[in-house]
Design an enzyme around this catalytic site. Structure first.
Site, mmCIF file in Angstrom:
data_model
loop_
_atom_site.group_PDB
_atom_site.id
_atom_site.type_symbol
_atom_site.label_atom_id
_atom_site.label_comp_id
_atom_site.label_asym_id
_atom_site.label_seq_id
_atom_site.Cartn_x
_atom_site.Cartn_y
_atom_site.Cartn_z
ATOM 1 N N TRP A 141 45.652 66.303 42.243
ATOM 2 C CA TRP A 141 45.173 65.304 43.208
ATOM 3 C C TRP A 141 43.691 65.014 43.010
ATOM 4 O O TRP A 141 43.258 63.875 43.140
ATOM 5 C CB TRP A 141 45.497 65.730 44.643
ATOM 6 N N ASP B 242 39.173 65.661 50.488
ATOM 7 C CA ASP B 242 40.604 65.392 50.656
ATOM 8 C C ASP B 242 41.216 66.644 51.285
ATOM 9 O O ASP B 242 41.357 67.669 50.628
ATOM 10 C CB ASP B 242 41.224 65.105 49.279
ATOM 11 N N LYS C 166 51.725 66.388 56.229
ATOM 12 C CA LYS C 166 51.875 67.840 56.053
ATOM 13 C C LYS C 166 51.570 68.555 57.371
ATOM 14 O O LYS C 166 52.442 69.171 57.956
ATOM 15 C CB LYS C 166 50.993 68.337 54.919
#
Ligand code: PMP
Length: 385
Positions: free
Chosen positions: A130, A197, A221
């Protein structure tokens, strides 16, 4: 066939099919232990309230999905979501809370677009897939300086030993690496602001808020369902760049329009609001973090003591959210997966780019689910080992 034997036959048939149906129901309706990485497990109470609101929101005779995003009802949902996030993270008025669309992936470029000029450089710590995607997008817009990377060891650790050049406009981190199961435990000591992030560990532990200029996270999540992205931005870092941006890609637009510049994702935001309410009802971040630490310890202790399994992440950098591990004998992989399925465990296969197993043990996953997984691992060791 006499009418009596017909009845007998039909009863027999009914019995047979109802037994099959009971078997199927047991499989379908047995308690599921949801270890998926995202979209992921939601608290039961959130799902119950969300299903009621999907049919009839607060006795309005309308579904939450059918009311205007400008209605008083939905404006209250937006206000409450923001209020709960502010309470959970103890945010003061220097920060804005935005509820956007486009996923964390949109933030990969929106951050660079809004926070750095073309000739500025942004410092990135590359800790996994990511981070790499965030770097790729930022490179389109500005200069990128890779401060450190753990690519040399297939991202199984978090690099901490790096310098931050004065020329960097800010530093971008990925707090938790969902795929590789590593998590940042120490934040860089710098006067530059951090952009982070936090998609896979937001609201899971306390953070030194003052270090962060901007935090972003896809909700799917720890913060609700997919469809809404949370952005927390310190207002004084905005308005400093020279680019001309499309209106919808400016953070300031969403601050000014209170996350309703265009039609927001009403249902995901509503479910996120319920999830925030649940976090607060559980006692907030301190309580949640304590539960998370116990769940993670239970699972890592088993991985470390069970001769069949081995963890893939460097011990000091292990994530409390995504636990990645392998089975020593690849021939046992399928048997382990089958045993998991029989116990109602779902979503345990590792990410396709890494293989092995990954147990995502987000905030809403109960200790009982971790205990069930550990039970299957122990039983395998007894039977096979
Ligand atoms: N960052 C991290 C750490 C992630 O785990 C994910 C998704 N799994 C993303 C970014 C991408 O998020 P989205 O799908 O919301 O764009």
């Amino acid at each position: 066939m006499s009418s009596n034997s017909k009845i007998f036959f039909n009863n027999k048939k009914r019995e047979k099919y109802s037994n099959i149906a009971i078997g199927l129901n047991t499989l379908i309706f047995m308690k599921k232990h949801n270890f998926f990485a995202g979209p992921a497990v939601l608290p039961e109470i959130v799902k119950t309230k969300a299903s009621q609101a999907a049919l009839d929101y607060n006795n309005t005779g309308l579904s939450i999905m059918e009311i205007s995003h400008r209605s008083n009802e939905f404006v209250a949902v937006l206000d409450n979501t923001e209020k709960y996030i502010r309470t959970i993270l103890n945010l003061d008025d220097n920060y804005s809370v935005l509820l956007l669309t486009g996923g964390a992936s949109t933030q990969f470029f929106m951050t660079a677009m809004n926070l750095a000029n073309k000739n500025d450089s942004i410092g990135y710590v590359d800790t996994g897939a990511w981070s790499s995607k965030a770097i790729k997008e930022a490179k389109i817009l500005s200069n990128v300086e890779i401060l450190a990377s753990s690519k040399d060891k297939n991202y199984n650790y978090i690099p901490y030993d790096y310098n931050i050049p004065e020329s960097c406009a800010y530093v971008h981190l990925t707090s938790n690496n969902t795929i590789f199961g590593t998590q940042t435990k120490k934040w860089p000591d710098t006067d530059k602001f951090l952009v982070c992030d936090m998609s896979s560990d937001i609201f899971s532990r306390q953070i030194p808020l003052e270090k962060f200029g901007l935090i972003y996270a896809g909700a799917q999540k720890n913060a609700g369902p997919s469809g809404v992205t949370i952005v927390i931005v310190r207002k004084n870092i905005l308005g400093k760049i020279e680019r001309t941006l499309p209106t919808i890609l400016k953070y300031q637009t969403h601050i000014d329009k209170k996350s309703s510049f265009n039609t927001p994702p009403v249902f995901p935001i509503y479910v996120s609001m319920l999830t925030m309410e649940w976090i607060l009802e559980k006692g907030g971040i301190d309580e949640i973090a304590e539960r998370n630490a116990i769940k993670a310890k239970t699972l890592y202790d088993e991985i470390d003591s069970n001769p069949l399994f081995v963890g893939t992440a460097n011990k000091d950098d292990r994530s409390t959210m995504n636990v990645t591990f392998l089975i020593n004998d690849p021939n046992l992989e399928q048997l382990f997966l089958d045993n998991c399925t029989k116990a109602g465990i779902v979503g345990i296969a590792g990410h396709r780019s890494v293989g092995g197993f990954r147990a995502s043990i987000y905030n809403a996953l109960e200790q009982e689910s971790v205990d069930t997984l550990v039970g299957v691992m122990k039983e395998m060791a007894v039977k096979v080992g």
